[in-house]
Design a protein around this motif. Sequence first.
Motif, PDB file in Angstrom:
ATOM      1  N   SER A 117       0.878  -1.276   0.141  1.00  0.00           N
ATOM      2  CA  SER A 117       0.044  -0.201   0.312  1.00  0.00           C
ATOM      3  C   SER A 117       0.889   1.353  -0.002  1.00  0.00           C
ATOM      4  O   SER A 117       2.013   1.324   0.658  1.00  0.00           O
ATOM      5  CB  SER A 117      -0.813  -0.149   1.362  1.00  0.00           C
ATOM      6  N   PRO A 118       0.373   2.275  -0.667  1.00  0.00           N
ATOM      7  CA  PRO A 118       1.101   3.365  -0.768  1.00  0.00           C
ATOM      8  C   PRO A 118       1.429   4.059   0.676  1.00  0.00           C
ATOM      9  O   PRO A 118       2.463   4.622   1.212  1.00  0.00           O
ATOM     10  CB  PRO A 118       0.467   4.616  -1.488  1.00  0.00           C
ATOM     11  N   ARG A 119       0.548   3.849   1.581  1.00  0.00           N
ATOM     12  CA  ARG A 119       0.827   4.158   3.018  1.00  0.00           C
ATOM     13  C   ARG A 119       1.875   3.578   3.857  1.00  0.00           C
ATOM     14  O   ARG A 119       2.367   3.820   4.887  1.00  0.00           O
ATOM     15  CB  ARG A 119      -0.594   4.217   4.007  1.00  0.00           C
ATOM     16  N   ASP A 120       2.010   2.223   3.479  1.00  0.00           N
ATOM     17  CA  ASP A 120       3.022   1.359   4.037  1.00  0.00           C
ATOM     18  C   ASP A 120       4.464   1.609   3.596  1.00  0.00           C
ATOM     19  O   ASP A 120       5.552   1.055   4.168  1.00  0.00           O
ATOM     20  CB  ASP A 120       2.842  -0.184   4.173  1.00  0.00           C
ATOM     21  N   LEU A 121       4.859   2.374   2.459  1.00  0.00           N
ATOM     22  CA  LEU A 121       6.142   2.661   2.046  1.00  0.00           C
ATOM     23  C   LEU A 121       6.870   3.595   2.850  1.00  0.00           C
ATOM     24  O   LEU A 121       6.100   4.416   3.545  1.00  0.00           O
ATOM     25  CB  LEU A 121       5.965   3.310   0.670  1.00  0.00           C
TER      26      LEU A 121
END
Length: 198
Positions: A117-121
């Motif tokens: 997910s983009p939030r987990d990068l």
Amino acid sequence: MNINSQSGKSEARRVIRRARALIPPLERHSAESAVVAMAKQLGLLRRGLKIAAYVPAGSEFSPWLLMLNALVCGVDVYLPKVPKRGRKLSFVRLDSTNRWKLGPQNILEPLGGEICSPRDLDIVFLPLLGFDASLARMGQGGGYYDCTFEFRRLRQSWKKPRLVGLAFDVQYFEQLPVDTWDLRLDYILTGKKIWRKP
């Protein structure tokens, strides 16, 4: 160069594409090597991080050397995948088992593999056409990165993932027109300079 209107963005994109295409291979390689050293200096390639980069199109700054160094350092590397509908990118882990296909923008994309997910990068290395001293970013005009990371604009303090633009010095503009949806980056690395938030 100074751009003071939206109509100026189209002309600026044409000018920068021409200038970027004229950068000699040796200068490109030198900048790409220097950016790896800068990223390490900033702690952006630490073991265990999840970073995203991109497959370069045309004369874009190539992050391949950066990605190879990241993998050697024990960093998980992800590449964007353009959706069939909408503008939110997904990110696929880069590894030796990836198969590849041309995506909707005629850029190679990995098939299969772990999705992040983009939030987990932790870090995202982004392509760009132009930037200014405030770290405003002018992209290709598709809005994929702006849409994918719009959640960052709503945060007051926690700014994960950190957004890092990769560019050549010829892509600098004195001032870009900024829309409310445009991303502001945390760093821009040109190989000659580390640009930081003012």
